[in-house]
Design a protein around this motif. Structure first.
Motif, PDB file in Angstrom:
ATOM      1  N   GLN A   1       8.135  -2.151  -4.892  1.00  0.00           N
ATOM      2  CA  GLN A   1       9.130  -1.157  -5.287  1.00  0.00           C
ATOM      3  C   GLN A   1      10.561  -1.629  -4.996  1.00  0.00           C
ATOM      4  OE1 GLN A   1       8.310   2.347  -6.804  1.00  0.00           O
ATOM      5  NE2 GLN A   1       7.277   0.508  -7.498  1.00  0.00           N
ATOM      6  N   ILE A   2      10.980  -2.613  -5.751  1.00  0.00           N
ATOM      7  CA  ILE A   2      12.280  -3.248  -5.563  1.00  0.00           C
ATOM      8  C   ILE A   2      13.272  -2.725  -6.588  1.00  0.00           C
ATOM      9  CG2 ILE A   2      13.478  -5.468  -5.526  1.00  0.00           C
ATOM     10  CD1 ILE A   2      10.603  -6.626  -4.899  1.00  0.00           C
ATOM     11  N   LEU A   3      14.466  -2.420  -6.119  1.00  0.00           N
ATOM     12  CA  LEU A   3      15.552  -2.012  -7.010  1.00  0.00           C
ATOM     13  C   LEU A   3      16.286  -3.252  -7.512  1.00  0.00           C
ATOM     14  CD1 LEU A   3      16.998   0.970  -4.955  1.00  0.00           C
ATOM     15  CD2 LEU A   3      15.847   1.120  -7.172  1.00  0.00           C
ATOM     16  N   VAL A   4      16.476  -3.334  -8.811  1.00  0.00           N
ATOM     17  CA  VAL A   4      17.175  -4.488  -9.394  1.00  0.00           C
ATOM     18  C   VAL A   4      18.576  -4.612  -8.805  1.00  0.00           C
ATOM     19  CG1 VAL A   4      18.104  -5.474 -11.532  1.00  0.00           C
ATOM     20  CG2 VAL A   4      15.845  -4.419 -11.530  1.00  0.00           C
TER      21      VAL A   4
ATOM     22  N   PHE B   1       7.877  -7.172 -12.401  1.00  0.00           N
ATOM     23  CA  PHE B   1       6.520  -6.726 -12.717  1.00  0.00           C
ATOM     24  C   PHE B   1       5.498  -7.848 -12.494  1.00  0.00           C
ATOM     25  CE2 PHE B   1       8.916  -3.532 -15.151  1.00  0.00           C
ATOM     26  CZ  PHE B   1       8.308  -2.381 -14.661  1.00  0.00           C
ATOM     27  N   ILE B   2       5.962  -9.049 -12.231  1.00  0.00           N
ATOM     28  CA  ILE B   2       5.077 -10.179 -11.937  1.00  0.00           C
ATOM     29  C   ILE B   2       4.733 -10.086 -10.448  1.00  0.00           C
ATOM     30  CG2 ILE B   2       4.849 -12.694 -11.886  1.00  0.00           C
ATOM     31  CD1 ILE B   2       7.136 -12.697 -14.068  1.00  0.00           C
ATOM     32  N   PRO B   3       3.468  -9.810 -10.124  1.00  0.00           N
ATOM     33  CA  PRO B   3       3.107  -9.533  -8.721  1.00  0.00           C
ATOM     34  C   PRO B   3       3.582 -10.581  -7.714  1.00  0.00           C
ATOM     35  CG  PRO B   3       1.284  -8.948 -10.142  1.00  0.00           C
ATOM     36  CD  PRO B   3       2.312  -9.639 -11.017  1.00  0.00           C
ATOM     37  N   GLU B   4       3.342 -11.864  -7.985  1.00  0.00           N
ATOM     38  CA  GLU B   4       3.727 -12.900  -7.025  1.00  0.00           C
ATOM     39  C   GLU B   4       5.239 -12.917  -6.798  1.00  0.00           C
ATOM     40  OE1 GLU B   4      -0.065 -13.931  -9.020  1.00  0.00           O
ATOM     41  OE2 GLU B   4       1.909 -13.447  -9.796  1.00  0.00           O
TER      42      GLU B   4
ATOM     43  N   ALA C   1       4.015  -0.106 -11.191  1.00  0.00           N
ATOM     44  CA  ALA C   1       4.638   1.121 -10.678  1.00  0.00           C
ATOM     45  C   ALA C   1       6.156   1.079 -10.856  1.00  0.00           C
ATOM     46  CB  ALA C   1       4.298   1.305  -9.206  1.00  0.00           C
ATOM     47  N   VAL C   2       6.696   2.223 -11.243  1.00  0.00           N
ATOM     48  CA  VAL C   2       8.147   2.417 -11.322  1.00  0.00           C
ATOM     49  C   VAL C   2       8.424   3.777 -10.699  1.00  0.00           C
ATOM     50  CG1 VAL C   2      10.170   2.628 -12.826  1.00  0.00           C
ATOM     51  CG2 VAL C   2       8.326   1.052 -13.441  1.00  0.00           C
ATOM     52  N   SER C   3       9.308   3.808  -9.720  1.00  0.00           N
ATOM     53  CA  SER C   3       9.599   5.055  -9.013  1.00  0.00           C
ATOM     54  C   SER C   3      10.622   5.891  -9.763  1.00  0.00           C
ATOM     55  CB  SER C   3      10.124   4.752  -7.609  1.00  0.00           C
ATOM     56  OG  SER C   3      11.471   4.315  -7.674  1.00  0.00           O
ATOM     57  N   HIS C   4      10.814   7.105  -9.283  1.00  0.00           N
ATOM     58  CA  HIS C   4      11.848   7.991  -9.852  1.00  0.00           C
ATOM     59  C   HIS C   4      13.242   7.396  -9.688  1.00  0.00           C
ATOM     60  CE1 HIS C   4      13.243   9.343  -5.879  1.00  0.00           C
ATOM     61  NE2 HIS C   4      11.976   9.253  -5.528  1.00  0.00           N
TER      62      HIS C   4
ATOM     63  N   HIS D   1       0.840  -1.199   0.000  1.00  0.00           N
ATOM     64  CA  HIS D   1       0.000   0.000   0.000  1.00  0.00           C
ATOM     65  C   HIS D   1       0.878   1.252   0.000  1.00  0.00           C
ATOM     66  CE1 HIS D   1      -3.761   2.074   1.889  1.00  0.00           C
ATOM     67  NE2 HIS D   1      -3.024   2.945   1.235  1.00  0.00           N
ATOM     68  N   ALA D   2       1.857   1.292   0.900  1.00  0.00           N
ATOM     69  CA  ALA D   2       2.724   2.467   1.020  1.00  0.00           C
ATOM     70  C   ALA D   2       3.666   2.626  -0.177  1.00  0.00           C
ATOM     71  CB  ALA D   2       3.540   2.383   2.308  1.00  0.00           C
ATOM     72  N   GLU D   3       4.156   1.530  -0.698  1.00  0.00           N
ATOM     73  CA  GLU D   3       5.155   1.582  -1.772  1.00  0.00           C
ATOM     74  C   GLU D   3       4.546   1.910  -3.136  1.00  0.00           C
ATOM     75  OE1 GLU D   3       8.388   1.470  -1.811  1.00  0.00           O
ATOM     76  OE2 GLU D   3       8.861   0.797   0.203  1.00  0.00           O
TER      77      GLU D   3
END
Length: 178
Positions: free
Chosen positions: A34-37, A60-63, A23-26, A14-16
């Protein structure tokens, strides 16, 4: 699987990303959690996935995104913060570290550069003192806001999950009795 409560995982999603799997952050953090590769994903790959490559498109795969994000939170708690005596303090620090990185958290909370002195400083604080430090005093404004938000959302989702469980149990009992 990673010993992280479902309510906390949902609160962080929810927060991320506000539940947006695309979603892709700045900062190029990807997906629901919101994971960084080259950040959390690389760490999870190295420590828990036997160096199996984690590609951006996989996140991008939710699971899979949830598994990697939860694994990273587990790694923070069990490997890096394992010298923190209080499990509640360890959880708060893992949430903060998930947002700003453990090295930044150590640097901007006590000026510590090594985990040993950081752990000693944290172990001197009560859970309430740590929460206040993380949400009111930490010099990283985004992390102060994030910890408070995730903490609040976690309580809300925990209450909702408890209500669902009790409702299900009540329906099962009524069905059994009728």
């Amino acid at each position: 699987k990673w010993e992280i409560p479902a309510s906390l995982i949902v609160a962080m999603i929810h927060a991320e990303s506000f539940f947006d799997p695309n979603a892709v952050s700045h900062a190029s953090a990807i997906g629901l959690m919101q994971i960084l590769v080259n950040g959390g994903a690389a760490e999870v790959s190295r420590e828990l996935y036997g160096n199996r490559p984690i590609r951006a498109q996989d996140l991008f795969i939710p699971e899979f995104n949830i598994d990697v994000g939860t694994a990273y939170l587990h790694l923070l708690e069990t490997k890096y913060l394992n010298n923190i005596r209080s499990s509640s303090s360890r959880r708060l620090l893992a949430i903060a570290s998930y947002n700003c990185g453990l090295s930044n958290l150590m640097k901007y909370s006590f000026g510590d550069k090594d985990i040993s002195s950081f752990s000693k400083n944290i172990n001197k604080l009560s859970v309430d003192e740590l929460y206040t430090m993380l949400t009111k005093q930490l010099s990283i404004a985004e992390t102060r806001t994030y910890v408070a938000k995730v903490y609040k959302l976690n309580k809300q989702y925990q209450a909702l999950l408890n209500w669902c469980i009790y409702s299900y149990m009540a329906m099962a009992i009524i069905k059994f009795l009728t």
